[in-house]
Motif scaffolding. Structure first.
Motif, PDB file in Angstrom:
ATOM      1  N   MET A 117      38.738  -4.551 -19.437  1.00 37.55           N
ATOM      2  CA  MET A 117      40.003  -3.769 -19.458  1.00 37.55           C
ATOM      3  C   MET A 117      39.498  -2.349 -19.920  1.00 37.55           C
ATOM      4  N   ARG A 118      39.137  -1.894 -20.931  1.00 37.51           N
ATOM      5  CA  ARG A 118      38.445  -0.803 -21.848  1.00 37.51           C
ATOM      6  C   ARG A 118      38.027   0.493 -20.103  1.00 37.51           C
ATOM      7  N   PRO A 119      37.059  -0.465 -19.781  1.00 36.01           N
ATOM      8  CA  PRO A 119      36.830   0.668 -18.270  1.00 36.01           C
ATOM      9  C   PRO A 119      37.704   0.818 -17.594  1.00 36.01           C
ATOM     10  N   MET A 120      38.311  -0.013 -17.820  1.00 34.23           N
ATOM     11  CA  MET A 120      39.514   0.567 -16.950  1.00 34.23           C
ATOM     12  C   MET A 120      40.827   1.939 -17.265  1.00 34.23           C
ATOM     13  N   LEU A 121      41.166   1.969 -18.917  1.00 33.30           N
ATOM     14  CA  LEU A 121      41.840   2.025 -19.894  1.00 33.30           C
ATOM     15  C   LEU A 121      40.911   3.779 -18.922  1.00 33.30           C
ATOM     16  N   ILE A 122      39.654   4.357 -18.977  1.00 37.84           N
ATOM     17  CA  ILE A 122      38.759   5.923 -19.216  1.00 37.84           C
ATOM     18  C   ILE A 122      39.001   5.610 -16.992  1.00 37.84           C
ATOM     19  N   THR A 123      39.140   4.800 -15.924  1.00 39.14           N
ATOM     20  CA  THR A 123      39.424   5.510 -14.602  1.00 39.14           C
ATOM     21  C   THR A 123      40.087   5.748 -14.141  1.00 39.14           C
ATOM     22  N   PHE A 124      41.236   5.184 -14.901  1.00 42.44           N
ATOM     23  CA  PHE A 124      42.614   4.881 -14.317  1.00 42.44           C
ATOM     24  C   PHE A 124      42.967   6.101 -14.086  1.00 42.44           C
ATOM     25  N   VAL A 125      43.478   6.862 -15.003  1.00 48.23           N
ATOM     26  CA  VAL A 125      43.855   8.985 -14.436  1.00 48.23           C
ATOM     27  C   VAL A 125      42.927   9.729 -13.564  1.00 48.23           C
ATOM     28  N   PRO A 126      41.379   9.018 -13.712  1.00 48.95           N
ATOM     29  CA  PRO A 126      40.853  10.372 -12.808  1.00 48.95           C
ATOM     30  C   PRO A 126      41.572   9.295 -11.445  1.00 48.95           C
ATOM     31  N   LEU A 127      41.389   8.201 -11.187  1.00 52.49           N
ATOM     32  CA  LEU A 127      42.294   7.102  -9.614  1.00 52.49           C
ATOM     33  C   LEU A 127      43.376   7.901  -9.669  1.00 52.49           C
ATOM     34  N   ILE A 128      44.462   7.623 -10.042  1.00 52.27           N
ATOM     35  CA  ILE A 128      45.326   8.608  -9.814  1.00 52.27           C
ATOM     36  C   ILE A 128      45.503   9.416  -9.371  1.00 52.27           C
ATOM     37  N   LEU A 129      44.841  11.122 -10.180  1.00 51.60           N
ATOM     38  CA  LEU A 129      45.164  12.283  -9.400  1.00 51.60           C
ATOM     39  C   LEU A 129      44.581  12.172  -7.601  1.00 51.60           C
ATOM     40  N   ILE A 130      43.514  10.865  -7.798  1.00 56.96           N
ATOM     41  CA  ILE A 130      42.634  11.284  -6.803  1.00 56.96           C
ATOM     42  C   ILE A 130      43.457  10.393  -5.471  1.00 56.96           C
ATOM     43  N   PHE A 131      44.213   9.748  -5.497  1.00 53.94           N
ATOM     44  CA  PHE A 131      45.633   8.176  -4.967  1.00 53.94           C
ATOM     45  C   PHE A 131      46.856   9.322  -4.222  1.00 53.94           C
ATOM     46  N   TYR A 132      46.684  10.412  -5.583  1.00 52.81           N
ATOM     47  CA  TYR A 132      47.989  10.627  -5.244  1.00 52.81           C
ATOM     48  C   TYR A 132      48.831  12.692  -4.788  1.00 52.81           C
ATOM     49  N   LEU A 133      46.880  13.155  -5.080  1.00 47.82           N
ATOM     50  CA  LEU A 133      46.520  14.546  -5.241  1.00 47.82           C
ATOM     51  C   LEU A 133      45.083  14.683  -3.713  1.00 47.82           C
TER      52      LEU A 133
END
Length: 209
Positions: A117-133
């Motif tokens: 789960m630790r890597p997902m905490l790092i990748t989550f925010v960039p992925l959110i920005l890419i998918f919704y912006l």
């Protein structure tokens, strides 16, 4: 159990959250996308899936001790296999012996979960920005066509393709496009297709074989 698929699903679950999509996961997309055309859209979304999988794999490789992770996985799976065999054989002595290691195995399972789960905490925010912006500006609501409906899970939480009813609604993004795949759905399927290959190439797979 396919842990790779579980990780990919968890990493993509935010695509179906209503509060992030402004009224439902199916609204992800644009009325006037920058990238037009079905074929170009399909390949471009698949490309995003490959690039983001590479990004996730790079973060996992940097943050997770793969040798330790696979050692823990092998140990816990071996213990679980022995316990199931003892239960099927009704070998109480063996079950009691294995039961003494339950606390240790639970601790190992928790550590394995934290490592994943630790890597997902790092990748989550960039992925959110890419998918919704980014992606909604680039692509239409639907970017691919399926010969058959893919909504195998009951309910509307995990709809991959437009239904016949939606295709008849003039104000719906699926109007006239039965079995069209939503933008997020095509990304999800593309990611599944390439994730196993990318994880093996980067040696971040959770497959012990």
């Amino acid at each position: 159990m396919d842990f790779n698929f579980i990780l990919l699903f968890l990493d993509s679950i935010h695509l179906q959250l209503d509060f992030l999509t402004g009224g439902g996961s199916h609204t992800l997309g644009s009325d006037d996308p920058i990238i037009k055309g079905l074929i170009l859209g399909m390949f471009a979304v698949s490309g995003f899936g490959i690039v983001l999988n590479l990004f996730n794999a790079a973060v996992r490789k940097k943050m997770v001790d793969q040798v330790k992770l696979k050692r823990i996985m092998k140990e816990t799976r071996g213990w679980q296999k022995e316990r199931m065999a003892a239960m099927r054989a009704k070998d109480q002595a063996k079950m009691n012996e294995l039961g003494k290691k339950s606390a240790y195995m639970n601790k190992m399972s928790m550590e394995m979960m934290q490592m994943n789960m630790r890597p997902m905490l790092i990748t989550f925010v960039p992925l959110i920005l890419i998918f919704y912006l980014v992606l909604p500006q680039l692509f239409a609501y639907t970017v691919a066509l399926s010969p058959i409906p893919l909504n195998v899970i009951p309910g509307d939480f995990f709809q991959l393709t437009c239904t016949a009813t939606q295709a008849l609604e003039e104000d719906h993004v699926c109007f006239g496009k039965e079995n069209a795949l939503y933008l997020w759905a095509w990304y999800f399927l593309s990611s599944i297709s390439f994730s196993g290959i990318i994880m093996k190439l980067t040696k971040t797979s959770m497959d012990l074989s």
